[in-house]
Every structure is written in structure tokens, then in C-alpha cells.
Enzyme design. Sequence first.
Site: not given
Length: 256
Positions: A15, A17, A60, A162
Amino acid sequence: MKIENAVAIVTGGASGLGEATARRLLELGARAVAAFDLNDERGAALRAELGERYRYLEVDVSQLDQVEMAVAAVESEHSAVQVVVNAAAVAAPAKLLSSRGPLPMEVFDKGIKVNLYGPIHVMRSVAPGMAASEPTAGGERGVIINVASGAAWEGQIGQIAYSASKAALVGLTMPLFRELAQHGIRVMTVAPGAFDTPIYDQVPPALKAELAAQSLFPRRMGEPAEFAMLIEEIVRNPMHNGRSIRLDAGMILPPS
């Protein structure tokens, strides 16, 4: 490095980029693109659309054992990997101090594990085979591209995990480039701004417009295909090495 006949791993390749990158590499003649992701339905749909050169693997990236097994499977089928694009990431939003209490460490841990440990897991698993592979006439053996963010410099409120993870990717670019240069392996980081990907599907149109307005020109969100164009340039041009490139139309993120 030639993209034609290359073997690539793209994390987050089902999905956004990552998908755009996988599509671009296949369009340009890559022999195989292995997408490490956790979106089985989308991965199967892309396999049906793009053909057998696109391989989806449920991985993962925060789990080292899963990454090692997936990389081994790719190498067993295709030999060494020449191109790696680490695009998988999670937002992990949380404030240090909110009305609900202090920062939940499980949220912070997830952001760091996926966004920082994930690329490390992939790179350490791929590097031995890449370094032992036959070099091109120019001495190249591979290129690794990590995906950071403008939040590495201008993190917004609530982006502690982040921003920290993306800033770390920028920070490790130089030591990795210096270390792997002797093996003919290049290391680059791309820091995109706001791109119109599924992560923004739940964002109200007014908020998306406000975010796009932070760009100077063009005053819109980026398109995933435009990100993939830069990946193509980096792979093809051997002078790209040891640097972090911002791709954001001059966007400076506001505090919130």
C-alpha cells in the site's frame, strides 16, 4: 545500478508509498519485488494484478525472526537482493502528557519497533548476502533506501515516537554509508512530506487541504508515483550515497 533484472525488497509494499515503489520497479523491469507487509487482502490483489514477479510475504518487520525467514526465502529463490526500500511505518500518535495520563509506553515501543527496528532488521538480514554478491562493472552490489519523514526535523505535537524513529533513520545514514561503502553498497534516506496515501483516508478533506497548504509549490499533497520516481533516480544514479533527501514541495510542518 540497473533496475532491469534486479531483485528488490520493499517493506510496506502492499500500500501507499511502498506499493507505488513496487509498481515502479516492476514497470522498469525488475526481476522480482518482494513486498513485506501485513495486508494479506491487498497483497493478494496486487499479486493477481502485477503478476508473479510481485511476491507478497506476510511479515511484521518489528519481529526479527519473521524478517530473517522472509529474507532467506527471497534469497533462496532469487539469490542476492540488490535493492531494499524500507517504507513500512506506523504513526503511533501519543503525547508525553495528556488528559489520559503520561505517554503509554506500549504506543512508543510499537512506533520505535516498527519504524526503526524494522529497517534495522531488514538491513542486517540482507547485508551479508548483498556484500557477498557479484559486483557490477562499476563495483556496485546494492542500494538500501530508508524512508524517513519531515517529522524527523519538524515533529508535531503527539509525534514523539514517530519523530524519534524517523530522526534516527536520518542519523544512521552516515555511519551506515561509511561502513558499507567498502562492500559497494549505497545507503540513502528519503524524507517525504504529505503524500496522498491510505494513511490519510480517514482525514477530513478540510484537514487534508490545510496540510497541503503548508507546501510552497506545488500546493498540494504529493502523489505516490512521484515518490517512486525519486526511488528510481536513487537506484539508477550511483552518485546518490550517504545523504537524506527531503521530498516535500518545501513543506514546513506546523506545531500541530
